[in-house]
Design an enzyme around this catalytic site. Structure first.
Site, PDB file in Angstrom:
ATOM      1  N   ILE A 257     -45.407 -73.125 -39.630  1.00 18.87           N
ATOM      2  CA  ILE A 257     -46.840 -73.056 -39.982  1.00 18.87           C
ATOM      3  C   ILE A 257     -47.651 -74.077 -39.180  1.00 18.87           C
ATOM      4  CG2 ILE A 257     -46.567 -72.107 -42.304  1.00 18.87           C
ATOM      5  CD1 ILE A 257     -47.049 -75.020 -43.369  1.00 18.87           C
TER       6      ILE A 257
ATOM      7  N   ALA B  24     -44.882 -71.993 -47.704  1.00 18.44           N
ATOM      8  CA  ALA B  24     -44.020 -72.821 -46.850  1.00 18.44           C
ATOM      9  C   ALA B  24     -44.200 -74.300 -47.169  1.00 18.44           C
ATOM     10  CB  ALA B  24     -44.346 -72.570 -45.376  1.00 18.44           C
TER      11      ALA B  24
ATOM     12  N   ASP C 189     -47.287 -78.695 -60.181  1.00 20.47           N
ATOM     13  CA  ASP C 189     -47.825 -79.566 -61.239  1.00 20.47           C
ATOM     14  C   ASP C 189     -47.530 -81.041 -60.959  1.00 20.47           C
ATOM     15  OD1 ASP C 189     -45.080 -79.567 -61.746  1.00 20.47           O
ATOM     16  OD2 ASP C 189     -45.237 -78.934 -63.840  1.00 20.47           O
TER      17      ASP C 189
ATOM     18  N   LYS D 289     -47.755 -82.816 -51.254  1.00 18.87           N
ATOM     19  CA  LYS D 289     -48.385 -81.607 -51.794  1.00 18.87           C
ATOM     20  C   LYS D 289     -49.823 -81.909 -52.233  1.00 18.87           C
ATOM     21  CE  LYS D 289     -46.898 -78.010 -52.446  1.00 18.87           C
ATOM     22  NZ  LYS D 289     -46.810 -76.774 -51.602  1.00 18.87           N
TER      23      LYS D 289
ATOM     24  N   ASP E  30     -30.267 -92.728 -62.053  1.00 17.70           N
ATOM     25  CA  ASP E  30     -31.528 -91.995 -62.121  1.00 17.70           C
ATOM     26  C   ASP E  30     -32.161 -91.835 -60.738  1.00 17.70           C
ATOM     27  OD1 ASP E  30     -33.521 -90.606 -63.381  1.00 17.70           O
ATOM     28  OD2 ASP E  30     -34.200 -92.267 -64.641  1.00 17.70           O
TER      29      ASP E  30
HETATM   30  P1  NAD Z   1     -37.982 -73.535 -50.863  1.00 14.78           P
HETATM   31  O1  NAD Z   1     -37.626 -74.886 -50.363  1.00 14.78           O
HETATM   32  O2  NAD Z   1     -36.952 -72.712 -51.546  1.00 14.78           O
HETATM   33  O3  NAD Z   1     -38.549 -72.643 -49.672  1.00 14.78           O
HETATM   34  C1  NAD Z   1     -39.429 -73.132 -48.713  1.00 14.78           C
HETATM   35  C2  NAD Z   1     -39.477 -72.135 -47.563  1.00 14.78           C
HETATM   36  O4  NAD Z   1     -40.427 -72.617 -46.599  1.00 14.78           O
HETATM   37  C3  NAD Z   1     -38.154 -71.975 -46.836  1.00 14.78           C
HETATM   38  O5  NAD Z   1     -37.906 -70.611 -46.594  1.00 14.78           O
HETATM   39  C4  NAD Z   1     -38.355 -72.744 -45.537  1.00 14.78           C
HETATM   40  O6  NAD Z   1     -37.587 -72.239 -44.458  1.00 14.78           O
HETATM   41  C5  NAD Z   1     -39.843 -72.549 -45.306  1.00 14.78           C
HETATM   42  N1  NAD Z   1     -40.442 -73.599 -44.476  1.00 14.78           N
HETATM   43  C6  NAD Z   1     -40.264 -74.935 -44.593  1.00 14.78           C
HETATM   44  N2  NAD Z   1     -40.974 -75.570 -43.651  1.00 14.78           N
HETATM   45  C7  NAD Z   1     -41.634 -74.613 -42.941  1.00 14.78           C
HETATM   46  C8  NAD Z   1     -42.547 -74.654 -41.856  1.00 14.78           C
HETATM   47  N3  NAD Z   1     -42.913 -75.804 -41.302  1.00 14.78           N
HETATM   48  N4  NAD Z   1     -43.038 -73.490 -41.387  1.00 14.78           N
HETATM   49  C9  NAD Z   1     -42.652 -72.313 -41.939  1.00 14.78           C
HETATM   50  N5  NAD Z   1     -41.780 -72.215 -42.951  1.00 14.78           N
HETATM   51  C10 NAD Z   1     -41.286 -73.356 -43.457  1.00 14.78           C
HETATM   52  O7  NAD Z   1     -39.252 -73.755 -51.797  1.00 14.78           O
HETATM   53  P2  NAD Z   1     -39.695 -72.980 -53.118  1.00 14.78           P
HETATM   54  O8  NAD Z   1     -39.035 -73.589 -54.277  1.00 14.78           O
HETATM   55  O9  NAD Z   1     -39.578 -71.518 -52.879  1.00 14.78           O
HETATM   56  O10 NAD Z   1     -41.235 -73.397 -53.173  1.00 14.78           O
HETATM   57  C11 NAD Z   1     -42.228 -72.616 -52.501  1.00 14.78           C
HETATM   58  C12 NAD Z   1     -43.579 -73.268 -52.704  1.00 14.78           C
HETATM   59  O11 NAD Z   1     -43.873 -73.358 -54.094  1.00 14.78           O
HETATM   60  C13 NAD Z   1     -43.662 -74.702 -52.171  1.00 14.78           C
HETATM   61  O12 NAD Z   1     -44.932 -74.880 -51.608  1.00 14.78           O
HETATM   62  C14 NAD Z   1     -43.489 -75.568 -53.400  1.00 14.78           C
HETATM   63  O13 NAD Z   1     -44.154 -76.798 -53.249  1.00 14.78           O
HETATM   64  C15 NAD Z   1     -44.160 -74.695 -54.450  1.00 14.78           C
HETATM   65  N6  NAD Z   1     -43.677 -74.876 -55.836  1.00 14.78           N
HETATM   66  C16 NAD Z   1     -42.337 -74.796 -56.110  1.00 14.78           C
HETATM   67  C17 NAD Z   1     -41.905 -74.888 -57.432  1.00 14.78           C
HETATM   68  C18 NAD Z   1     -40.438 -74.788 -57.794  1.00 14.78           C
HETATM   69  O14 NAD Z   1     -40.091 -75.019 -58.964  1.00 14.78           O
HETATM   70  N7  NAD Z   1     -39.540 -74.447 -56.890  1.00 14.78           N
HETATM   71  C19 NAD Z   1     -42.843 -75.058 -58.461  1.00 14.78           C
HETATM   72  C20 NAD Z   1     -44.202 -75.146 -58.127  1.00 14.78           C
HETATM   73  C21 NAD Z   1     -44.602 -75.024 -56.813  1.00 14.78           C
HETATM   74  O1  DAU Z   2     -42.628 -79.190 -61.229  1.00 14.75           O
HETATM   75  C1  DAU Z   2     -42.594 -78.352 -60.115  1.00 14.75           C
HETATM   76  C2  DAU Z   2     -41.544 -78.853 -59.142  1.00 14.75           C
HETATM   77  O2  DAU Z   2     -40.285 -78.537 -59.709  1.00 14.75           O
HETATM   78  C3  DAU Z   2     -41.680 -78.245 -57.760  1.00 14.75           C
HETATM   79  O3  DAU Z   2     -42.889 -78.636 -57.198  1.00 14.75           O
HETATM   80  C4  DAU Z   2     -40.528 -78.682 -56.857  1.00 14.75           C
HETATM   81  O4  DAU Z   2     -40.601 -78.020 -55.610  1.00 14.75           O
HETATM   82  C5  DAU Z   2     -39.211 -78.307 -57.543  1.00 14.75           C
HETATM   83  O5  DAU Z   2     -38.122 -78.774 -56.773  1.00 14.75           O
HETATM   84  C6  DAU Z   2     -39.162 -78.911 -58.938  1.00 14.75           C
HETATM   85  O6  DAU Z   2     -39.079 -80.367 -58.873  1.00 14.75           O
HETATM   86  P1  DAU Z   2     -38.119 -81.191 -59.847  1.00 14.75           P
HETATM   87  O7  DAU Z   2     -37.823 -82.500 -59.246  1.00 14.75           O
HETATM   88  O8  DAU Z   2     -38.647 -81.155 -61.240  1.00 14.75           O
HETATM   89  O9  DAU Z   2     -36.841 -80.204 -59.800  1.00 14.75           O
HETATM   90  P2  DAU Z   2     -35.271 -80.512 -59.710  1.00 14.75           P
HETATM   91  O10 DAU Z   2     -34.575 -79.209 -59.968  1.00 14.75           O
HETATM   92  O11 DAU Z   2     -34.903 -81.275 -58.505  1.00 14.75           O
HETATM   93  O12 DAU Z   2     -35.040 -81.441 -60.988  1.00 14.75           O
HETATM   94  C7  DAU Z   2     -35.397 -81.003 -62.299  1.00 14.75           C
HETATM   95  C8  DAU Z   2     -35.083 -82.140 -63.253  1.00 14.75           C
HETATM   96  O13 DAU Z   2     -33.651 -82.290 -63.314  1.00 14.75           O
HETATM   97  C9  DAU Z   2     -35.627 -83.472 -62.808  1.00 14.75           C
HETATM   98  O14 DAU Z   2     -36.026 -84.213 -63.953  1.00 14.75           O
HETATM   99  C10 DAU Z   2     -34.420 -84.152 -62.143  1.00 14.75           C
HETATM  100  C11 DAU Z   2     -33.261 -83.597 -62.905  1.00 14.75           C
HETATM  101  N1  DAU Z   2     -32.002 -83.456 -62.142  1.00 14.75           N
HETATM  102  C12 DAU Z   2     -32.037 -82.789 -60.965  1.00 14.75           C
HETATM  103  C13 DAU Z   2     -30.882 -82.643 -60.216  1.00 14.75           C
HETATM  104  C14 DAU Z   2     -30.914 -81.929 -58.895  1.00 14.75           C
HETATM  105  C15 DAU Z   2     -30.816 -83.953 -62.661  1.00 14.75           C
HETATM  106  O15 DAU Z   2     -30.793 -84.533 -63.753  1.00 14.75           O
HETATM  107  N2  DAU Z   2     -29.665 -83.800 -61.929  1.00 14.75           N
HETATM  108  C16 DAU Z   2     -29.667 -83.190 -60.720  1.00 14.75           C
HETATM  109  O16 DAU Z   2     -28.586 -83.108 -60.093  1.00 14.75           O
END
Ligand code: NAD
Ligand code: DAU
Length: 353
Positions: A59, A81, A134, A163, A290
């Site tokens: 991007i 992305a 969030d 973000k 942690d």
């Molecule tokens: P992810 O890490 O699974 O996927 C990210 C994708 O973006 C990948 O396919 C990666 O190859 C691509 N990417 C990374 N850098 C890039 C670049 N420079 N140009 C083009 N493509 C690129 O992430 P996700 O969990 O699917 O999250 C997607 C979006 O939603 C993110 O913006 C994240 O901040 C947001 N989000 C995620 C969560 C969650 O719980 N996973 C919650 C709220 C918001």
């Molecule tokens: O709140 C939205 C976010 O949720 C997104 O913006 C992020 O992209 C997404 O990765 C996620 O972030 P978190 O840090 O909340 O997600 P994660 O799955 O990494 O962790 C969830 C919770 O679990 C967090 O409190 C950390 C804890 N955790 C995570 C891992 C990987 C553990 O206790 N053990 C672990 O091994």
């Protein structure tokens, strides 16, 4: 009509693309850099489908994005992305700054140039939808009300700071240049195709392998969990009917501690894939050091999107987590490929790289 999706090979992006093309014949240009988190196996069911045009790229590559926009003339850009994993952002923030901040800036600039030159009717209809989190609002105390769209931004990790910066750029491109933007801030997603570095899939794959289930700190951090397909539905609704320049919080009304989550996953695995020794998978729970700066609690007030746009989650946590555990049990090859790195070989074979 066409839409441009970025990050469409990642967890949420691929679910979005699959759901979009299951509902509509409107083509999707899918721009993804295929980092470690991008996985074309997620999109295998679209192989040969002319409605899905996959482009491997960044991007932050202004010229590439400008060329794609000029060539395909999308009516909207949906920006998924990002570098998305908090723990990785703590070990190495650089990629987060580059993609989430610089990348979003270049994408906005390419979008602005394209949008400015559109005929008036197309210009009015164009949307730039930025998918955010969030985590930009920081951490809640136990009795605080959930995050509303009016909460202050107080990001605490390199990920959430990057973000937050991207959200501010999107806002500024609207206020300064008039770009018709929409921003969504969503809670923790779970569901099919989530890379097993995030809590729920990590617990599933570790439990199945008989490995320890690492819970950070006391396990009492709270997250608000949303099934990924509900997030995708919310994005479709915001894209279709959201008010330009507004932000919409998206959440599952489902706060749980990490320990509760891990125990639910273990119970479902005990029912569906009992351990040979008869012990519960919960016996694998191991408390580990942690996460630095670990936010204690997130919770989303999703009243605005419900009131204005009529969106509510279709899944409860109980139905969503059952589907998710079943999906991982039914897709051992996907899990094995992701874990072994074999999915990169598949990409190489498919694209000759
Ligand atoms: P992810 O890490 O699974 O996927 C990210 C994708 O973006 C990948 O396919 C990666 O190859 C691509 N990417 C990374 N850098 C890039 C670049 N420079 N140009 C083009 N493509 C690129 O992430 P996700 O969990 O699917 O999250 C997607 C979006 O939603 C993110 O913006 C994240 O901040 C947001 N989000 C995620 C969560 C969650 O719980 N996973 C919650 C709220 C918001
Ligand atoms: O709140 C939205 C976010 O949720 C997104 O913006 C992020 O992209 C997404 O990765 C996620 O972030 P978190 O840090 O909340 O997600 P994660 O799955 O990494 O962790 C969830 C919770 O679990 C967090 O409190 C950390 C804890 N955790 C995570 C891992 C990987 C553990 O206790 N053990 C672990 O091994």
């Amino acid at each position: 009509m066409t839409i441009l999706v970025t990050g469409g090979a990642g967890f949420i992006g691929s679910n979005f693309v699959l759901d979009w093309l299951a509902r509509s014949d409107e083509p999707v240009i899918d721009l993804d850099r295929l980092t470690y988190a991008g996985n074309l196996e997620n999109l295998r069911s679209l192989a040969g489908d002319p409605r899905h045009i996959f482009v491997r790229g960044d991007i932050g590559d202004f010229d590439l994005v400008a060329t794609l926009l000029a060539e395909h003339r999308p009516r909207a850009i949906i920006n998924f992305a990002a570098e998305s994993h908090v723990d990785r952002s703590i070990h190495g923030p650089e990629d987060f700054i580059q993609t989430n901040i610089v990348g979003t800036y270049r994408l906005l600039e390419a979008a602005r140039g394209y949008w400015n030159a559109l005929p008036e009717a197309d210009k009015a209809a164009f949307r730039f939808l930025h998918v955010s989190t969030d985590e930009v609002y920081g951490s809640l105390g136990p009795d605080d009300p959930p995050f509303s769209e009016n909460n202050r931004y107080e990001p605490n990790s390199p990920y959430s700071a990057s973000k937050a910066a991207s959200d501010h750029l999107v806002r500024a491109w609207h206020h300064t240049y008039g770009l018709p933007v929409l921003t969504t801030n969503c809670s923790n997603n779970y569901g099919p195709y989530q890379f097993p570095e995030k809590l729920i899939p990590l617990m599933i794959v570790n439990a199945l392998a008989g490995k320890p289930l690492p819970v950070y700190g006391d396990g009492l951090n709270v997250r608000d969990w949303l099934y990924v397909k509900d997030h995708c539905a919310a994005i479709r609704v915001v894209l279709a009917r959201g008010r330009v320049g507004e932000t919409y919080n998206i959440g599952g009304w489902n706060e749980k501690t990490n320990l509760e989550i891990v125990r639910i996953v273990c119970r479902l695995l005990d029912e569906r894939r009992p351990r040979p020794d008869g012990a519960s998978h919960a016996s694998l729970i191991t408390f580990v050091k942690d996460r630095p700066g670990h936010d204690r609690r997130y919770a989303i007030d999703a009243t605005k999107i419900a009131r204005e746009l009529g969106w509510r989650p279709a899944e409860t946590f109980e139905t969503g987590i059952e589907k998710t555990v079943a999906w991982y049990l039914d897709h051992p090859d996907w899990v094995a490929h992701v874990q072994s790195g074999a999915y990169r070989e598949w990409i190489g074979r498919h694209y000759g790289e």
